[in-house]
Design an enzyme around this catalytic site. Structure first.
Site, short mmCIF file in Angstrom:
data_model
loop_
_atom_site.label_atom_id
_atom_site.label_comp_id
_atom_site.label_asym_id
_atom_site.label_seq_id
_atom_site.Cartn_x
_atom_site.Cartn_y
_atom_site.Cartn_z
N CYS A 107 -6.93 -6.27 -6.08
CA CYS A 107 -7.99 -6.40 -4.97
C CYS A 107 -7.83 -6.98 -3.92
O CYS A 107 -7.59 -6.47 -2.76
CB CYS A 107 -9.34 -7.18 -5.90
N GLU A 117 -5.10 -10.02 -4.06
CA GLU A 117 -4.11 -10.91 -4.42
C GLU A 117 -2.99 -11.17 -3.88
O GLU A 117 -2.38 -10.14 -3.55
CB GLU A 117 -3.77 -10.97 -6.23
#
Lengths: 301, 786
Positions: free
Chosen positions: B430, B432
Site C-alpha cells: 500500500c 510501505e
C-alpha cells in the site's frame, strides 16, 4: 484597528481567482439581485441560518430561545424571524450544528491569522486571499485595512465585487488589490436598476476607471435566462468590453437554482421560483460570441 | 490499444478467479516422499524445483510475455505447507459474496484425499496457532491486533536494478563464490550457510528450467501454427525464454520477460505478502527502451504493446485466497504489486523518463485492478509528470497514488540506510517504505488503537468478549484529569504492543527455521553474501512494522473526553460511559454533541491535532527501535488496507459519537465526515504528524470531478499535492467522488459531512442540500465522470 463582519472564511477555494485561495465573505450588499446566490450576505448584520437536513428535532433551541421565537411544528423547530435577534443562544445548545449565526465580528489581525494558515498553499499554487461577499466594498474601511495587511504580509489579493461604490473608494482599494473579479450583471440600465436595485452607470464608470488604472480584471457575467442572455444584451457586453483599453478575460456563470436552498435556510422566499438554467447550447453560443470578439472566455468560476 | 491487447485484456477481465490444486498436489507429493531427508532450505529448494519441472506451462493466444503462476490466467494455487484450507474454508471461498474463488470439484477432491490428510497439524499455520500463548489468542480474538503471517509468508519486498543487468547464471557465480568463502573451521554457522547457498543454487537452476520449458512449448506451438506472423512471434518468445532469466536481458522485450520470470519464481515459491515488485520500473526499463529505439529494433507503439502484455500478466494473478481475519483485513483480489514511477535515481537526480509516460498511458488504456501504480514525487520531479498522473486520477480510477520521494528517502535514512539505497528504495504494497532489493520489511499486523481506548475505558476488560485482556488501569470515573486517562491509555498500548511483539518472535521464528525462501533470497542483497535466508535475516536491512489503525477515531475520541468531560465539564464521565455501553440508544442528542461540537482531527484545529500528535508519539515510542526478529528493528506504519472495517466491527461505540460496529477512520484520514474545512485543512492536519518517523502513512482524500475541471483545475490539484509534500506528508491518494459515493452520502450523511460539491458559483456540503438538489448533482456527476 478596524473591525468588520464576516460570514464565512472558505479555505482551499479554487474558483475565486488564481491558484488555491482563502475566500473571506464580508457581510452587506447595496445590490439586491433577484438571482443572488449568497442571500446570507445581503443583510449587513448577523443572521440565523437553519439547515433542516441536520436537525434531529430535539427541541433544545425551543427551550433556549430568550425571545420565544422558536416553536415546534411537526417535529421541526420553526423560527419566527420577526422575534429572532440572532443572539445565538439557540446555536450554543444545538447538538447537530443545524443552527448557525452567519456573521461574526473580526479584527484585521484575527482575520489575517486565519488567512495565513494556508500560506504554504498560496505559495505553491500562486494563490492568495479573495475578499467576496455580500459586497466587500460595503465595508470599505475594514476591507482597505484587510487588503493593506495582506499586502504587507506578501499575499496575493483578489476582490470579488459588483463594483458599486464611490470611484475614490474603488481606486483606493485598487492600490492593494492584485486582481478584480468584476461582476457585470446586465448591460441594460433600466433592467439593471429593476433587477439589482441600483443604477448601472456608476458600475461601468468604475470598471472604466480600473481599466484606465491598468488593474488586473476578470469580468464575471451571470447568465440569467430571460434577463441578459439575449443577443442584444450579449452584443452590448461585447461592445462595452471591447471599448476598454484592455481585453479582460471573461467568465460566464450560467444561472443555477442551487441558491434556492440557501433562501430556505434563512426562511426567505426564493424570488426566481421555477426559473430553468440557460441551455447548454445557448451558453456555448454566448461563449463563441465572446471568443469571436477576441476575448479569452471560460464557462464557470 | 492494439487488437491483440484488447483481446488479452478482455480474456483477463473475463477469467474467473478459480482455485487450482496443481501446486498443492505437487508440493504434497514431494513432501510425502522426502519429509525429513533434507535440511529446510534444501527441502524448500527441491520442492520449488519440482514445481518448476512439473507444473503445466501456459502460453496463451496473442501473448508476447509468457508464464502463469497457476495452470492458466486467474487459476490460483494454494500453499498448504503454510495454510491448509479445510473443506469448510473451500466452501466459504467458493460461495462468499465478495472476493470469491471458484472451487472446482476436483480441488475439493484433492483436498479431501491428499492435501488435508497430510498437512493437518503439519502446516505452519497450525503450528503457529498452537505455539502462541493464550493471552495472544485473547487479544487476537478481541480484535486488538491481526497477524499477517498466519496464512501468508513474509514477502513484502521489491526488486532493484540488478534484476535488469544480471542473469541467474551471474547470481549462480555469486553463490559459488560465497560457498567458496565458507570457513568451516572458524565459522560454526558454515554448514547452515552451505545448505542455504546450495538451496539458492538449486532454485536458480529450477527457474532457468522453468523458463526453458516455455521456450520449448513456444517452439512446438510455432511448428503447429499456420499463421506466419504468430509463428515468428512464438519463435521470438522461444528465443527470449532461452536467454532470460539465465542471462541478463539484452533488450526491452527480454527485460520485461526476465522480470516476469523472477516475479513468478517468487510467487510460486511462497505466497508472500504483496507478491513481488519490479520497483522503479521506468528507471530499469529506460536504458533498454532508449537503445532499442535508437537502434531501430523497437517503436514507441511496439514498446507500449509489450508493456500492455506485461501489465495484463499482473492482472492474471489474483491474491492467494485468504480466510478468516486475514480475509477481513485484506478483502481484495489485489495482490498489491505497486509499481513506482519517477522518484530519484541512486545519485539523486530526477528518475522520470519517457517510459514513465508510456506506463501512465498503458495504465490509462488498460484500466485494470492490477498492478497498482504510484508516482514518487521528489522536489526534482517535473510538474509535467504530476499533471499526466492527475489526468488519470481525474478519471476516478483511484490510481496512481502519490508519494513524497524526498520523505521516503528521509524515512529510510533515519532507519539507517545508505543514501544510495534510500534513493533506490520507494514504496510497495500500500504505502510501505523499503530499500528495494536490499530489505526485508515485514508488516506483522494491524493494531487497533481505538479498541485500546475502549479497553482503557473499561479498566482492562473487553466488553465484547467479556475477558480481561488489558491492565487494570483504574475506573475512568475516578480519573482526576485528562492526563490520567491519557497515561492509562499509553500503558495499555505498551501492554498490547508487548503481547504482539512476543507473538511476532514466535511467528517469524517459524519462518526463519522452517520456511526459508531460497529463491527470493537470491534476489535480495545480501542473502548470498551472508549465506542467510531472506526469512532468517539475510537481507542487508531487516525491519518489522506494526501498523497503527484508527488514529482519526482515536484522536476525536480523546478530544471528546478531554474537552467535554474534563475541560468543559459538560458531560460527566459516568454519563458518557453509559451512553457508550448503550451504543447511544436513547442518547442521540448526546451523540450529536460529540459528533458536531468536539474539536476534531482534519480541520487544522490544534486542539484536536495536538492530541493526534501525542497519540502518534505514544505509538511511536511503544514500537520504535525495539529489537525485531531476524536481527532487525521495529518501526511503525499507519495504514489499514480494509482492516478498519473489521476493527470497527469488533469495537464498541467510541466517545467521538461513532456507533458500535461501524468502521474506524481509515489510514491517517480524518474520521469519515469529520473534516469540514476543506482539503487544505485536512492536509495541514495530516502533515502535523511526523511522517519521517514512520515507514508509511496513508491519506485518502475525496474530490468532486467538478473541482478538477480543465487544465487550470489540474494545476491547482498538482499544487495541492506538492504542498502536502512540502509539509512533509508521505502519501496521498484520491478518490474522485462518483455518483455512487454521493448516493451513499444520501443514505449515511453523517459519514460524509465534509463532502463538498460545487454546482454553480459556490460550494456547499452535499449532505446539507435538499434531496432534489442532491439528485441534480448526482445526475451531473454521472454525466461528468468519464
Amino acid at each position: 484597528m478596524e473591525r468588520g463582519i464576516v460570514f464565512a472564511i472558505k479555505r482551499g477555494a479554487i474558483h475565486d481567482g488564481s491558484g488555491i485561495r482563502t475566500t473571506v465573505f464580508l457581510k452587506g450588499c447595496p445590490l439586491n439581485c433577484l438571482w443572488c446566490h449568497n442571500p446570507e450576505g445581503k443583510d449587513p448584520n448577523p443572521v440565523l441560518s437553519t439547515v433542516r437536513q441536520r436537525c434531529i428535532g430535539c427541541g433544545a433551541c425551543v427551550a433556549a430561545c430568550l425571545n420565544g421565537a422558536v416553536s415546534m411544528r411537526d417535529g421541526y423547530p420553526e423560527t419566527d424571524r420577526s422575534r429572532c435577534t440572532a443572539c445565538g443562544t439557540c446555536v450554543a445548545v444545538c447538538p447537530t450544528g443545524a443552527r448557525a449565526i452567519l456573521g461574526k465580528e473580526y479584527g484585521v489581525n484575527e482575520l489575517l491569522f486565519h488567512i495565513e494558515r494556508d500560506r504554504v498553499f498560496f505559495e505553491t499554487s500562486e494563490g492568495g486571499v479573495t475578499f467576496s461577499g455580500g459586497e466587500p466594498l460595503y465595508q470599505p474601511d475594514f476591507l482597505l485595512s484587510c487588503l493593506r495587511a495582506c499586502k504587507a504580509a506578501g499575499l496575493h489579493t483578489a476582490l470579488d465585487t459588483a463594483g458599486y461604490a464611490p470611484k475614490e473608494t474603488v481606486l483606493q482599494v485598487a492600490q492593494y488589490t492584485d486582481l478584480f473579479l468584476f461582476d457585470l450583471k446586465d448591460m441594460d440600465p433600466e433592467r439593471h436598476r429593476e433587477n439589482c436595485g441600483v443604477p448601472l452607470e456608476p458600475i461601468l464608470e468604475n470598471l472604466r476607471a480600473l481599466d484606465e488604472a491598468e488593474a488586473e480584471v476578470w469580468i464575471r457575467i451571470p447568465l440569467i435566462p430571460g434577463v441578459n442572455c439575449d443577443e442584444a444584451t450579449i452584443d452590448a457586453y461585447i461592445r462595452f468590453l471591447s471599448g476598454l483599453k484592455r481585453r479582460h478575460p471573461v467568465f460566464l456563470l450560467p444561472y443555477h437554482p442551487v441558491g434556492e436552498e440557501k433562501y430556505r435556510r434563512l426562511d426567505l422566499p426564493y424570488p426566481l421560483q421555477g426559473l430553468e438554467p440557460p441551455s447548454g447550447e445557448r451558453v456555448e453560443e454566448i461563449r463563441a460570441a465572446f471568443s469571436a470578439a477576441g476575448f479569452r472566455v471560460r464557462v464557470g468560476g | 490499444m492494439t487488437e491483440r491487447v484488447r483481446r488479452l485484456r478482455e480474456r483477463s477481465l473475463e477469467a474467473t478467479p478459480t482455485l487450482s490444486a496443481e501446486r498443492a498436489l505437487i508440493v504434497t507429493e514431494f513432501y510425502k516422499e522426502n519429509l525429513g531427508k533434507y535440511p529446510p532450505p534444501i527441502m524448500r529448494a527441491l520442492a520449488f524445483k519440482e514445481l518448476c519441472e512439473r507444473k503445466a506451462i501456459y502460453i496463451g493466444e496473442d501473448e508476447l510475455i509468457v508464464g502463469e503462476r497457476g495452470p492458466g490466467p486467474k487459476q490460483v494455487p494454494t500453499y498448504p505447507e503454510l495454510c491448509c484450507h479445510s473443506l469448510e474454508d473451500l466452501e466459504i471461498l467458493d460461495s462468499r459474496e465478495k472476493t470469491a474463488y471458484r472451487v472446482p470439484e476436483e480441488v475439493y477432491e484433492a483436498y479431501r484425499r491428499e492435501i488435508i490428510p497430510f498437512w493437518r497439524g503439519r502446516s505452519l499455520r497450525d503450528k503457529i496457532f498452537d505455539a502462541l500463548p493464550p493471552k495472544w489468542h485473547d487479544c487476537y480474538e478481541a480484535g486488538i491486533f491481526t497477524e499477517f503471517m498466519e496464512q501468508r509468508a513474509p514477502g513484502h519486498t521489491a526488486g532493484d536494478g540488478k534484476l535488469f543487468h544480471m542473469g541467474l547464471l551471474d547470481f549462480k557465480e555469486k553463490i559459488a563464490a560465497s560457498l567458496a568463502r565458507l570457513d568451516y573451521e572458524r565459522d560454526p554457522d558454515a554448514p547452515r550457510k552451505r545448505a542455504e547457498l546450495i538451496a539458492m543454487d538449486i532454485a536458480a537452476d529450477a527457474l532457468i528450467t522453468y523458463a526453458r520449458r516455455h521456450a520449448a512449448l513456444a517452439r512446438s506451438l510455432a511448428e503447429r501454427t499456420p499463421d506466419p506472423r504468430r509463428k515468428r512471434e512464438l519463435l521470438r518468445i522461444a528465443e527470449v525464454c532461452e536467454w532470460v532469466p539465465a542471462h541478463a536481458p539484452r533488450d526491452f522485450w527480454e527485460a520485461l520477460q526476465a522480470y516476469w520470470f523472477y516475479h513468478l519464481g517468487v510467487i510460486m515459491e511462497l505466497n508472500g505478502w504483496d507478491a513481488f515488485n519490479p520497483g522503479h520500473l521506468d528507471q530499469h526499463l529506460f536504458p533498454f527502451y532508449e537503445r532499442d529505439i535508437r537502434e531501430g529494433r523497437l517503436t514507441r507503439e511496439g514498446a507500449k504493446e509489450l508493456l500492455s502484455c506485461f501489465w495484463i500478466k499482473f492482472n492474471n494473478q489474483p491474491a492467494p485466497p485468504k480466510v478468516g481475519v486475514t480475509a477481513a483485513e485484506s478483502a481484495t483480489y489485489n495482490d498489491f504489486v505497486n509499481i513506482n514511477l519517477g522518484g530519484l535515481t541512486p545519485d539523486g537526480r530526477d528518475g522520470s523518463n519517457e517510459v514513465s509516460y508510456l506506463i501512465l498511458e498503458v495504465a490509462d488504456e488498460l484500466h485494470l485492478l492490477q498492478p497498482q501504480l504510484n508516482v514518487q514525487v521528489s522536489r526534482v520531479t517535473p510538474d509535467e509528470l504530476l499533471l499526466a498522473a492527475a489526468r488519470l486520477i481525474r478519471k476516478g480510477y483511484g490510481y496512481p497514488s502519490m508519494f513524497n520521494a524526498d520523505c521516503v528517502a528521509e524515512e529510510l535514512l533515519r532507519q539507517g540506510k545508505s543514501i544510495e539505497d534510500a534513493r533506490e528504495g520507494g514504496t510497495s504494497g500500500c504505502v510501505e517504505t523499503g530499500a528495494f532489493g536490499k530489505e526485508a520489511y515485514i508488516l506483522s499486523g494491524y493494531l487497533n488503537l481505538p479498541k485500546i481506548l475502549e479497553i482503557t475505558l473499561n479498566n482492562g476488560h473487553d466488553p465484547r468478549t467479556g475477558k480481561i485482556i488489558g491492565l487494570e488501569t483504574g475506573d475512568p470515573r475516578d480519573f482526576e484529569g485528562f492526563e490520567e486517562l491519557f497515561s492509562a491509555w499509553e500503558r495499555q498500548l505498551e501492554h498490547f504492543v508487548g503481547i504482539k511483539i512476543q507473538g511476532n518472535a514466535i511467528v517469524q521464528g517459524f519462518y526463519a527455521e522452517e520456511m526459508p525462501a531460497p529463491f527470493l533470497s537470491i534476489l535480495i542483497d545480501d542473502c548470498i553474501e551472508k549465506g542467510k535466508d531472506y526469512n532468517a535475516g539475510g537481507a542487508r536491512y531487516n525491519t518489522t512494522y506494526i501498523q497503527g489503525v484508527g488514529i482519526g477515531t482515536l484522536t476525536d475520541s480523546l478530544s471528546a473526553l478531554k474537552h467535554h468531560v474534563f475541560e468543559w465539564g459538560t458531560i460527566p464521565m459516568g454519563e458518557l460511559l453509559e451512553a457508550l455501553r448503550a451504543d447511544f440508544r436513547g442518547r442521540e442528542a448526546l451523540r450529536q454533541v460529540l459528533l458536531n461540537r468536539t474539536p476534531r482531527y482534519g480541520n487544522d484545529d490544534d486542539r484536536a491535532d495536538e492530541l493526534m500528535q501525542r497519540a502518534f508519539v505514544a505509538f511511536f515510542r511503544a514500537v520504535e527501535g525495539r529489537p525485531a526478529p531476524r536481527g532487525g528493528t521495529y518501526h511503525i506504519d499507519l495504514l489499514p488496507t480494509t482492516v478498519h472495517i473489521y476493527f470497527g466491527q469488533v469495537t464498541g461505540a467510541t466517545p467521538d459519537g461513532r456507533r458500535a460496529g461501524t468502521p474506524l477512520s481509515e489510514g491517517i484520514s480524518p474520521v469519515q465526515g469529520a473534516d469540514r474545512n476543506g482539503p487544505t485543512a485536512v492536509i495541514r492536519s495530516a502533515a502535523k504528524m511526523d511522517h519521517a518517523k514512520t515507514g508509511g502513512t496513508l491519506l485518502n482524500m475525496k474530490f468532486s470531478p467538478m473541482a478538477l475541471e480543465g487544465e487550470e483545475g489540474l494545476r491547482k490539484f498538482v499544487a495541492l499535492i506538492r504542498t502536502y509534500f512540502r509539509l512533509g506528508g508521505h502519501h496521498v491518494q484520491f478518490n474522485v467522488v462518483s455518483a455512487e459515493v454521493l448516493r451513499e452520502a444520501q443514505e449515511r450523511p453523517e459519514e460524509h459531512r465534509g463532502l463538498l460539491v460545487r454546482v454553480a458559483g459556490y460550494t456547499d456540503y452535499f449532505c446539507d442540500l435538499s434531496r432534489e438538489l442532491q439528485e441534480e448533482i448526482i445526475s451531473r456527476t454521472e454525466h461528468e465522470l468519464l
